[in-house]
Scaffold this motif. Structure first.
Motif, PDB file in Angstrom:
ATOM      1  N   ASN A 276       0.816  -1.205   0.000  1.00 23.59           N
ATOM      2  CA  ASN A 276       0.000   0.000   0.000  1.00 23.59           C
ATOM      3  C   ASN A 276       0.856   1.264   0.000  1.00 23.59           C
ATOM      4  O   ASN A 276       0.608   2.209  -0.747  1.00 23.59           O
ATOM      5  CB  ASN A 276      -0.925  -0.008   1.222  1.00 23.59           C
TER       6      ASN A 276
ATOM      7  N   LEU B   4      -3.084   7.804   2.109  1.00 30.23           N
ATOM      8  CA  LEU B   4      -2.378   8.015   3.382  1.00 30.23           C
ATOM      9  C   LEU B   4      -3.338   8.114   4.552  1.00 30.23           C
ATOM     10  O   LEU B   4      -3.001   7.708   5.673  1.00 30.23           O
ATOM     11  CB  LEU B   4      -1.522   9.270   3.293  1.00 30.23           C
TER      12      LEU B   4
ATOM     13  N   GLY C  17      -6.070   4.522   3.567  1.00 32.58           N
ATOM     14  CA  GLY C  17      -5.541   3.215   3.203  1.00 32.58           C
ATOM     15  C   GLY C  17      -6.179   2.635   1.955  1.00 32.58           C
ATOM     16  O   GLY C  17      -6.129   1.424   1.726  1.00 32.58           O
TER      17      GLY C  17
ATOM     18  N   SER D 196      -2.963   2.568   6.640  1.00 37.66           N
ATOM     19  CA  SER D 196      -2.755   3.982   6.359  1.00 37.66           C
ATOM     20  C   SER D 196      -1.824   4.559   7.419  1.00 37.66           C
ATOM     21  O   SER D 196      -1.388   3.850   8.335  1.00 37.66           O
ATOM     22  CB  SER D 196      -4.090   4.723   6.385  1.00 37.66           C
TER      23      SER D 196
END
Length: 593
Positions: free
Chosen positions: A357, A391, A394, A440
């Motif tokens: 991610n 951020l 997520g 995130s």
């Protein structure tokens, strides 16, 4: 003109829209005809982060976090309520839309089923994950004990806070059952009620009665009790997602069958009754246990790989995710994460997933830096929205669909970030989390060994970002086009553009004359532009005099009205020649007059 109006116009107008839904970041159109959509025009609309043409007359527009507002604004347009009704043929085509996607349509339909089963509850899952992060942070700071251990007795106030996230995850099977049943055109409340049976306290208490006994099934010890002589397997179904998915997969076809064989005037009563009569015991005795075992087998397989080599597992997961997410293959893994937490109290997949991610978000950050440098307003808006969704939430889809899948040079840079993040995790040891969270910035405290996890995601993020900044994500042609669009092209490029000579033959000149006449004459044409390689976009003062049949007789393959006074002439590979010929025709007439 509002962005909602521009979006509707760009997909062919309200009458071209059969249906409109949305996921977490995308508007999803089912259209009568998607062949004439100009993707570049769609992506130029303010707020649009990207466009994804699909087969089966489907078209998706990436809006990021503003998708709900865009969906509401579009449906509020007067023309959306005044659309012409679907014809019988169009109704049938829409109903079998899943069947026109090619020889592997069932694969597409399967992953769409998974996506739509989870999509409506993403908001609640994200909210719950932030509650979990808060509890984890309080535990890390020593304010409370181990919140994730059911044996820990929390003070009443903190015990209440701990219930806030459980309200989502304990009843997750009911939410999934509702969505999955609705996706398959069964009554979603019937699906909800069927799944609720196995979650009743009374169902669980059956396994605690004196008549209950244990047995080993598929290598696992389970609790059984005989119901009218038939053994019933008693499980705790909280947080399980495979059982409701399987239940809905059976309920959907059953509902369709019952509606076909039961007279319409009796369907309101007997379709749900018979569906429940069949599915309630079937789910309790067979479908539910099968779903539990499937989830356990998948989780066990991944655990075996992780047990064999956590180092390899930490590298494989982030490298696989960039290819799994666009295909929808990540949904089953999300189910396994939930199962790991429900069965073992922690999960080992989400740590490596975080490396992917953040590598994805890092690549987006690199694009944003270049967009600021090159003054690309549209890309800057797209990257800013995608980075914020990533951020803070997520969510990777705005980055993937809005940017990464459109520029093939991004993936190698992003994969390098995935590799570096995975290596940090592999060398550093295992990272786990006690609850399902979206990876995130806000959820970093939810992971054990926070320092290692933070170092891994930072390495993944900055590796991808720097590689994109240093080596760019565009081909030389794409960079030149972007600079010309923003007026920042250097003098050599501008000179090249200005001295480009397009030779138009007599055939094109003659056809251009006939096309202009069929469009209402030179005085009716305001602007002509070559777009999307194969089309000529014509802005008219009035569309009333347009003669589509005359255009066809003059050799034009197709003409599509995309707005009140805007037409696309589908001219094929020679579209640039025809656009030039029409413009010269208009110029010569203006000089004579």
């Amino acid at each position: 003109m509002s962005a909602a109006q521009e979006i509707v116009n760009s997909v062919g107008g309200a009458d071209n829209i059969i249906s409109l839904t949305h996921c977490a970041t995308r508007l999803r159109f089912q259209l009568r005809d998607a062949s004439s959509i100009d993707v570049a025009e769609v992506e130029g609309i303010t707020g649009v982060m990207g466009a994804v043409p699909q087969s089966g007359e489907r078209f998706q527009i990436i809006m990021g976090g503003g998708v709900q507002n865009a969906f509401n604004d579009i449906n509020a347009l007067p023309e959306m309520s005044a659309k012409r009704p679907l014809s019988d043929d169009e109704l049938k085509a829409s109903a079998r839309a899943g069947g026109v996607r090619g020889r592997f349509s069932w694969v597409d339909s399967f992953f769409e089923f998974l996506s739509d089963s989870f999509r409506p509850i993403l908001g609640s899952l994200l909210g719950a994950s932030l509650f979990i992060t808060f509890m984890a942070l309080m535990s890390t700071l020593g304010v409370i004990g181990n919140w994730a251990d059911p044996r820990t007795e929390l003070p009443p106030s903190w015990a209440f806070v701990n219930l806030l996230w459980q309200s989502v995850f304990v009843f997750l099977p009911l939410m999934v059952a509702y969505n999955a049943s609705k996706k398959l055109n069964a009554d979603p409340w019937v699906g909800f009620a069927i799944m609720a049976l196995v979650m009743l306290p009374g169902f669980t208490s059956l396994g605690e009665s004196d008549a209950a006994y244990t047995a080993v099934i598929a290598g696992s010890e389970v609790t059984l009790i005989d119901i009218f002589g038939v053994p019933l397997t008693v499980f705790g179904y909280s947080s399980q997602v495979f059982p409701p998915l399987l239940m809905a997969a059976v309920l959907g076809p059953l509902y369709k069958l019952l509606k076909r064989i039961i007279p319409e005037n009796l369907q309101l009563i007997f379709v749900p009754f018979l569906a429940m009569l069949i599915m309630l015991p079937l789910t309790a005795f067979l479908i539910g246990p099968i779903g539990v075992f499937i989830g356990a087998w998948v989780a066990g397989g991944l655990a075996a790989i992780n047990g064999f080599s956590p180092f390899i597992f930490a590298i494989l997961v982030p490298l696989a995710y960039p290819f799994m997410v666009p295909l929808g293959l990540h949904w089953p893994l999300n189910a396994v994460m939930l199962l790991n937490i429900a069965e073992h109290g922690s999960d080992f997949i989400q740590g490596p997933m975080g490396a992917w991610n953040f590598a994805c978000f890092g690549a987006t950050a690199g694009v944003l830096v270049l967009a600021w440098r090159d003054k690309e307003v549209q890309m800057r808006q797209t990257a800013t929205g995608a980075l914020a969704a990533g951020l803070l939430g997520g969510i990777s889809e705005p980055s993937l669909y809005g940017i990464h899948l459109r520029f093939k040079k991004i993936y190698p840079r992003m994969l390098m970030g995935c590799l570096v993040g995975g290596l940090v995790l592999g060398f550093g040891g295992s990272v786990t989390t006690n609850a399902f969270v979206f990876t995130s910035l806000l959820t970093i405290p939810a992971f054990s060994n926070i320092a290692l996890y933070g170092a891994a995601v930072a390495a993944a993020f900055f590796t991808s970002m720097l590689l994109v900044i240093i080596f760019d994500y565009r081909t030389p042609e794409q960079k030149a086009a972007a600079r010309r669009a923003t007026g920042t092209a250097d003098e050599a490029e501008q000179a090249t553009v200005e001295t480009k000579v397009i030779v138009v033959g007599d055939v094109e000149t003659n056809q251009a004359k006939q096309w202009v006449a069929a469009l209402g004459g030179e005085d009716n044409v305001s602007a002509v532009e070559w777009v999307a390689e194969t089309r000529v976009r014509v802005q008219l003062k009035d569309s009333t005099p347009v003669d589509v049949e005359a255009l066809a007789r003059a050799g034009l393959p197709a003409a599509v009205q995309v707005a009140d006074d805007t037409w696309h002439l589908i001219a094929g590979p020679e579209a640039e020649l025809y656009a030039t010929a029409i413009n010269r025709r208009l110029g010569s007439v203006a000089l004579v007059s």
